[in-house]
Every structure is written in C-alpha cells, then in structure tokens.
Design a protein around this motif. Sequence first.
Motif, mmCIF file in Angstrom:
data_model
loop_
_atom_site.group_PDB
_atom_site.id
_atom_site.type_symbol
_atom_site.label_atom_id
_atom_site.label_comp_id
_atom_site.label_asym_id
_atom_site.label_seq_id
_atom_site.Cartn_x
_atom_site.Cartn_y
_atom_site.Cartn_z
ATOM 1 N N ASP A 209 25.002 63.567 81.308
ATOM 2 C CA ASP A 209 25.661 63.646 80.014
ATOM 3 C C ASP A 209 26.223 62.272 79.668
ATOM 4 O OD1 ASP A 209 27.048 64.273 77.735
ATOM 5 O OD2 ASP A 209 28.167 65.954 78.598
ATOM 6 N N SER A 210 25.531 61.529 78.818
ATOM 7 C CA SER A 210 25.964 60.177 78.476
ATOM 8 C C SER A 210 27.099 60.169 77.452
ATOM 9 C CB SER A 210 24.782 59.351 77.949
ATOM 10 O OG SER A 210 24.220 59.989 76.813
ATOM 11 N N SER A 211 27.375 61.334 76.842
ATOM 12 C CA SER A 211 28.499 61.470 75.902
ATOM 13 C C SER A 211 29.384 62.614 76.383
ATOM 14 C CB SER A 211 27.992 61.744 74.485
ATOM 15 O OG SER A 211 27.165 60.699 74.031
ATOM 16 N N PRO A 212 30.157 62.377 77.451
ATOM 17 C CA PRO A 212 30.898 63.475 78.076
ATOM 18 C C PRO A 212 31.982 64.061 77.170
ATOM 19 C CG PRO A 212 31.633 61.361 78.925
ATOM 20 C CD PRO A 212 30.436 61.082 78.087
ATOM 21 N N VAL A 213 32.237 65.348 77.387
ATOM 22 C CA VAL A 213 33.280 66.066 76.659
ATOM 23 C C VAL A 213 34.375 66.414 77.665
ATOM 24 C CG1 VAL A 213 33.816 68.121 75.296
ATOM 25 C CG2 VAL A 213 31.584 66.994 75.046
ATOM 26 N N PHE A 214 35.620 66.065 77.369
ATOM 27 C CA PHE A 214 36.718 66.226 78.319
ATOM 28 C C PHE A 214 37.714 67.311 77.945
ATOM 29 C CE2 PHE A 214 35.226 61.873 78.954
ATOM 30 C CZ PHE A 214 35.050 61.854 80.325
ATOM 31 N N GLU A 215 37.528 67.957 76.801
ATOM 32 C CA GLU A 215 38.433 69.037 76.427
ATOM 33 C C GLU A 215 37.752 69.976 75.445
ATOM 34 O OE1 GLU A 215 41.887 67.303 74.685
ATOM 35 O OE2 GLU A 215 40.779 66.270 73.107
ATOM 36 N N GLY A 216 38.331 71.177 75.312
ATOM 37 C CA GLY A 216 37.776 72.157 74.395
ATOM 38 C C GLY A 216 36.547 72.833 74.959
ATOM 39 N N SER A 217 35.736 73.387 74.092
ATOM 40 C CA SER A 217 34.530 74.098 74.537
ATOM 41 C C SER A 217 33.427 73.097 74.876
ATOM 42 C CB SER A 217 34.058 75.062 73.453
ATOM 43 O OG SER A 217 33.742 74.348 72.274
ATOM 44 N N GLY A 218 32.557 73.497 75.751
ATOM 45 C CA GLY A 218 31.419 72.664 76.112
ATOM 46 C C GLY A 218 31.772 71.427 76.903
ATOM 47 N N GLU A 219 32.798 71.513 77.761
ATOM 48 C CA GLU A 219 33.166 70.360 78.576
ATOM 49 C C GLU A 219 32.048 69.994 79.547
ATOM 50 O OE1 GLU A 219 37.811 70.222 79.433
ATOM 51 O OE2 GLU A 219 36.946 72.166 79.928
ATOM 52 N N THR A 220 31.924 68.705 79.830
ATOM 53 C CA THR A 220 30.975 68.235 80.829
ATOM 54 C C THR A 220 31.371 68.834 82.178
ATOM 55 O OG1 THR A 220 30.684 66.196 79.577
ATOM 56 C CG2 THR A 220 29.964 66.177 81.884
#
Length: 203
Positions: free
Chosen positions: A90-101
């Motif tokens: 995941d080159s665009s990581p998600v750190f909060e909310g739905s769909g976190e890496t």
Amino acid sequence: MIIALGLSPVVIAAGVAWAAATDNMFPTSHTGSTCFTGMGNGYPCQTDDKAVYFYMDSSGEYELESVDRSTVNNAIDGEYRSTDLAFHYDSSPVFEGSGETDIIYQDGSTGLSDSAAGMTWCNAAGGDGRDCDQQYIRIRGNGYYTYARVCHETGHAVGLQHGDNASPQLDKHNDTRLGCMLTPSDGHPDLGANNRENINATY
C-alpha cells in the motif's frame, strides 16, 4: 490405487491429508479471546481479511533502510505468498477511519524492552473481538531486521502465537514444528507447514 504384485495386492495412499501439529492461531485455549489495542497489550490478533495491505515506513523516525525493505519483501514473498493470504503493498497508507492499512512495518526501538528485538501490536481493533484493522510491527535496526524475524512478526500480525500459547502447547524455544514462530524471533527462517495450515484454515 491397488497394484497387483503376484497374489497380494499393495494399497498405495493417494494424497494423505496433513494436519496441523497444534492450533496456534488467536484465540486459543491458552490466550484471552479479545483483541486488545496498544503496544504490549494482550495477544497478537488476527488480521481482518485475507487481503493484507502493508506499508513500510518511508520517512521520519521509523523509516526502513533499503536493505530492511528488501528483507520484508523477501520474507513475504518467500513465506506468505504460498498461503491463502493475499499480500499487497500500500503506497498510500491509511492510518485512521475505515479501510486502514493492515500492517505498518517500522524500524526502531522506541517502546521495546531491552531484551526485545521486535514487537507486533494492534493499533485499531476490529469489530468481532478477535481481529485487528491495523497492526504495527517494530523491529530494531542495525542488523535486527532479518528474514526470520520478519517472518515471525508478520506471523503475529496475522494471529499466530508462540508455542506456550498454542493448543496443545509446544516448546516455544525448541519445537521446530513452530517454524519461524519459535522464540527467540530469529530462531527459524521458514513459516513451516503447521503455520501454513493454521493460516489457511482461518483465512
């Protein structure tokens, strides 16, 4: 299949099913049943889906060096691609909310005890109590990022436990059926059949 040899037939088994030596997938009868968040809290939890998105910290205090990034990729390719889990970078990581890496790999020692080479912990628990939306793996730098240790900590990030938390319990220091989940975390490089069986039965 039966082959006739003279008067006595010989029976040859075609495809004998292999069974795991132990159940070391969270939760077991030797762990709690709830996934807790926070560094050093509870037991390693399952990840929340068979599609596992991972990120290697690329800036700041916990940035992985190039050699460590290669080690992570090699361990995932060599040990986890052959399981029912599907790993994706995941080159665009998600750190909060739905769909976190799902898994964040870090290089550093902050928060680790002096005796710990690495640690995995849940940052955001999932909805069913046994899984985690996002887990962190932090391994010391300066040569501690080894293939075996990445295999071990990644195993924790998908729910695999040490031998003393398995059911039945196995010697966490010496029973090679635990593969890279042996302790210490650099003790064995291969995921092994037992861990693959538990991963595939879960995901």
